[in-house]
Design a protein around this motif. Sequence first.
Motif, short mmCIF file in Angstrom:
data_model
loop_
_atom_site.label_atom_id
_atom_site.label_comp_id
_atom_site.label_asym_id
_atom_site.label_seq_id
_atom_site.Cartn_x
_atom_site.Cartn_y
_atom_site.Cartn_z
N TYR A 16 1.02 -1.20 0.03
CA TYR A 16 0.02 -0.01 -0.23
C TYR A 16 0.84 1.11 -0.06
O TYR A 16 0.58 2.03 -0.89
CB TYR A 16 -0.98 -0.06 1.21
CG TYR A 16 -1.63 1.18 1.16
CD1 TYR A 16 -3.10 1.21 0.49
CD2 TYR A 16 -1.36 2.32 2.03
CE1 TYR A 16 -3.87 2.20 0.58
CE2 TYR A 16 -2.58 3.35 2.21
CZ TYR A 16 -3.63 3.32 1.19
OH TYR A 16 -4.31 4.37 1.28
N HIS A 20 0.22 2.86 -3.58
CA HIS A 20 -0.84 3.36 -3.68
C HIS A 20 -0.85 4.77 -4.48
O HIS A 20 -1.76 4.94 -5.27
CB HIS A 20 -1.30 4.01 -2.27
CG HIS A 20 -2.66 4.62 -2.08
ND1 HIS A 20 -3.87 3.89 -2.31
CD2 HIS A 20 -3.08 5.88 -2.08
CE1 HIS A 20 -4.94 4.64 -2.20
NE2 HIS A 20 -4.41 5.68 -1.79
N HIS A 24 -3.35 5.23 -7.74
CA HIS A 24 -4.48 6.58 -7.66
C HIS A 24 -4.07 7.26 -8.98
O HIS A 24 -4.98 7.59 -9.71
CB HIS A 24 -4.14 7.30 -6.54
CG HIS A 24 -5.06 8.44 -6.35
ND1 HIS A 24 -4.74 9.77 -6.81
CD2 HIS A 24 -6.22 8.49 -5.75
CE1 HIS A 24 -6.09 10.42 -6.74
NE2 HIS A 24 -6.87 9.67 -6.32
N ALA A 38 -9.87 7.71 -6.21
CA ALA A 38 -9.50 7.11 -4.82
C ALA A 38 -10.48 6.22 -4.39
O ALA A 38 -10.00 5.40 -3.51
CB ALA A 38 -10.06 8.58 -4.10
N ASP A 39 -11.68 6.20 -4.82
CA ASP A 39 -12.67 5.07 -4.39
C ASP A 39 -11.97 3.91 -4.80
O ASP A 39 -11.97 2.76 -4.17
CB ASP A 39 -14.06 5.32 -4.74
CG ASP A 39 -14.68 6.65 -4.06
OD1 ASP A 39 -14.27 6.73 -3.08
OD2 ASP A 39 -15.65 7.04 -4.68
N GLN A 42 -8.92 2.62 -3.29
CA GLN A 42 -9.29 2.03 -1.82
C GLN A 42 -10.03 0.63 -2.03
O GLN A 42 -9.38 -0.25 -1.27
CB GLN A 42 -10.21 3.07 -1.03
CG GLN A 42 -10.76 2.46 0.15
CD GLN A 42 -9.20 2.58 1.21
OE1 GLN A 42 -8.63 3.43 1.08
NE2 GLN A 42 -9.29 1.84 2.22
N ASP A 43 -10.73 0.28 -3.04
CA ASP A 43 -11.33 -0.93 -3.35
C ASP A 43 -10.31 -1.96 -3.75
O ASP A 43 -10.28 -2.96 -3.12
CB ASP A 43 -12.58 -0.74 -4.36
CG ASP A 43 -13.73 0.05 -4.08
OD1 ASP A 43 -13.95 0.33 -2.77
OD2 ASP A 43 -14.49 0.43 -4.77
N SER A 45 -7.42 -2.02 -2.58
CA SER A 45 -6.61 -2.09 -1.29
C SER A 45 -7.33 -3.20 -0.37
O SER A 45 -6.87 -4.05 0.17
CB SER A 45 -6.31 -0.78 -0.53
OG SER A 45 -5.48 0.13 -1.27
N VAL A 46 -8.65 -2.95 -0.54
CA VAL A 46 -9.54 -3.89 0.18
C VAL A 46 -9.42 -5.21 -0.34
O VAL A 46 -9.32 -6.21 0.31
CB VAL A 46 -11.02 -3.23 0.37
CG1 VAL A 46 -12.00 -4.54 0.97
CG2 VAL A 46 -11.22 -2.08 1.06
#
Length: 169
Positions: A16, A20, A24, A38-39, A42-43, A45-46
């Motif tokens: 990350y 990251h 992005h 950004a969304d 983040q998804d 990363s999940v």
Amino acid sequence: MPNSVLASGDAVNMLYRTHHGWLHGWLRAKLGNSFDAADLAQDTSVRVLRHRHELDALREPRAYLTTIAKRLLLNHHRRRSVEQAYMEALALMPEALAPSPEQRLIILETLQEIEEMLAGLSLPARQAFLMAQLEGLSHNEIADKLGVSLRTVHRYITKGYEQCIMAVM
């Protein structure tokens, strides 16, 4: 807590922190805006967190992140396409018949779920299934419209039902 769990958590953290910003930026270039990027970052990363056990064998982190992000990007575009089609249909509807905001949200979520259920079908199979379910066309009418045999229409519609059943199991 087992050391392997800590190690995989460290791997996620390192991945990350290291990638990251790059991810992005890559998503922002694909989407044209920072908020959706950004969304989706983040998804991504999940998803990585959910599959952290795979990180031990990871050789190309950016390729791995790109593969996950491309899948999420495809889903994002599909959702937007469904949303756009729904909004266009709403615009054509008389205001007195338009659903409430709550109903709109429920309808949109349902349409997106249907789209996800049928995403695995070929375009002709999806068309045949939707013609039968939404337009109420007979199998003969569908065969004529699509220029395929009646047997093919039966096969397409059966595949549509199978997709729906598998999605809810």
